[in-house]
Design a protein around this motif. Sequence first.
Motif, short mmCIF file in Angstrom:
data_model
loop_
_atom_site.label_atom_id
_atom_site.label_comp_id
_atom_site.label_asym_id
_atom_site.label_seq_id
_atom_site.Cartn_x
_atom_site.Cartn_y
_atom_site.Cartn_z
N UNK A 46 0.83 -1.21 0.00
CA UNK A 46 0.00 0.00 0.00
C UNK A 46 0.86 1.25 0.00
N UNK A 47 2.09 1.11 -0.49
CA UNK A 47 2.97 2.27 -0.72
C UNK A 47 3.40 2.95 0.58
N UNK A 48 3.61 2.16 1.62
CA UNK A 48 4.10 2.71 2.89
C UNK A 48 5.44 3.42 2.71
N UNK A 49 6.34 2.83 1.96
CA UNK A 49 7.62 3.48 1.65
C UNK A 49 8.76 3.14 2.58
N UNK A 50 8.51 2.41 3.66
CA UNK A 50 9.58 2.08 4.61
C UNK A 50 10.68 1.27 3.94
N UNK A 51 10.32 0.41 3.03
CA UNK A 51 11.34 -0.41 2.35
C UNK A 51 12.29 0.47 1.55
N UNK A 52 11.76 1.44 0.83
CA UNK A 52 12.62 2.36 0.06
C UNK A 52 13.53 3.15 0.99
N UNK A 53 12.98 3.63 2.12
CA UNK A 53 13.76 4.45 3.03
C UNK A 53 14.84 3.66 3.72
N UNK A 54 14.56 2.41 4.08
CA UNK A 54 15.45 1.67 4.97
C UNK A 54 16.43 0.75 4.26
N UNK A 55 16.18 0.35 3.04
CA UNK A 55 17.10 -0.58 2.38
C UNK A 55 18.47 0.08 2.22
N UNK A 56 19.52 -0.55 2.79
CA UNK A 56 20.84 0.08 2.78
C UNK A 56 21.49 0.12 1.40
N UNK A 57 20.99 -0.68 0.46
CA UNK A 57 21.61 -0.72 -0.87
C UNK A 57 20.63 -0.31 -1.98
N UNK A 58 19.54 0.35 -1.60
CA UNK A 58 18.60 0.93 -2.57
C UNK A 58 18.10 -0.07 -3.62
N UNK A 59 17.58 -1.17 -3.13
CA UNK A 59 17.01 -2.18 -4.02
C UNK A 59 15.72 -1.68 -4.69
N UNK A 60 14.94 -0.86 -3.95
CA UNK A 60 13.57 -0.55 -4.41
C UNK A 60 13.48 0.79 -5.14
N UNK A 61 12.58 0.83 -6.13
CA UNK A 61 12.23 2.09 -6.79
C UNK A 61 10.70 2.12 -6.93
N UNK A 62 10.13 3.32 -6.97
CA UNK A 62 8.68 3.46 -7.15
C UNK A 62 8.29 3.23 -8.60
N UNK A 63 7.18 2.54 -8.79
CA UNK A 63 6.56 2.48 -10.11
C UNK A 63 5.09 2.87 -9.98
N UNK A 64 4.53 3.41 -11.05
CA UNK A 64 3.13 3.84 -11.05
C UNK A 64 2.21 2.66 -11.33
N UNK A 65 1.16 2.57 -10.52
CA UNK A 65 0.15 1.51 -10.72
C UNK A 65 -1.23 2.14 -10.64
N UNK A 66 -1.58 2.97 -11.62
CA UNK A 66 -2.84 3.69 -11.57
C UNK A 66 -4.04 2.76 -11.44
N UNK A 67 -4.98 3.16 -10.57
CA UNK A 67 -6.25 2.46 -10.37
C UNK A 67 -6.13 1.13 -9.63
N UNK A 68 -4.93 0.81 -9.07
CA UNK A 68 -4.90 -0.36 -8.19
C UNK A 68 -5.60 0.00 -6.88
N UNK A 69 -6.44 -0.90 -6.35
CA UNK A 69 -7.25 -0.57 -5.17
C UNK A 69 -6.43 -0.22 -3.91
N UNK A 70 -5.24 -0.77 -3.72
CA UNK A 70 -4.46 -0.50 -2.50
C UNK A 70 -3.65 0.78 -2.60
N UNK A 71 -3.06 1.06 -3.75
CA UNK A 71 -2.22 2.25 -3.90
C UNK A 71 -1.86 2.44 -5.37
N UNK A 72 -1.57 3.69 -5.71
CA UNK A 72 -1.29 4.03 -7.12
C UNK A 72 0.20 4.04 -7.42
N UNK A 73 1.03 3.71 -6.41
CA UNK A 73 2.45 3.44 -6.66
C UNK A 73 2.83 2.18 -5.86
N UNK A 74 3.88 1.50 -6.33
CA UNK A 74 4.35 0.28 -5.67
C UNK A 74 5.86 0.29 -5.62
N UNK A 75 6.41 -0.48 -4.65
CA UNK A 75 7.85 -0.62 -4.52
C UNK A 75 8.32 -1.77 -5.40
#
Length: 103
Positions: A46-75
Amino acid sequence: AIDPNFEKNREKVGEENGVAVWGPVEPPESLGIHGTHVAVDYDICLADGACLEDCPVDVFTWVDTPDHPESEIKAEPTNEDQCIDCMLCVDVCPVDAIDVDPG
Ligand code: SF4
Ligand code: F3S
């Protein structure tokens, strides 16, 4: 929570942003699991973002997921090859959307 046995229970249906996608996929509601060594269940994220903030080697990036019921961006685990298996992302995700398999 993400199914830790998704590789057995799901089929790989394609690739996006250089990572595997495990179905079923039926956009925009069902987007499957993205990644293999580091896997994110897009239908739980649901796009909390903690994974992006905390990963020490920046594994995650945001992608757009328009109209998904949980969130419009995903890790997206775009840089899953860089993962050092610290398990921080697994611990911080509030909805248990991430599975890391140190193998
Ligand atoms: Fe990043 Fe650690 Fe998660 Fe790997 S286990 S993706 S290094 S936070
Ligand atoms: Fe999504 Fe969990 Fe990261 S909700 S953005 S996978 S911390």
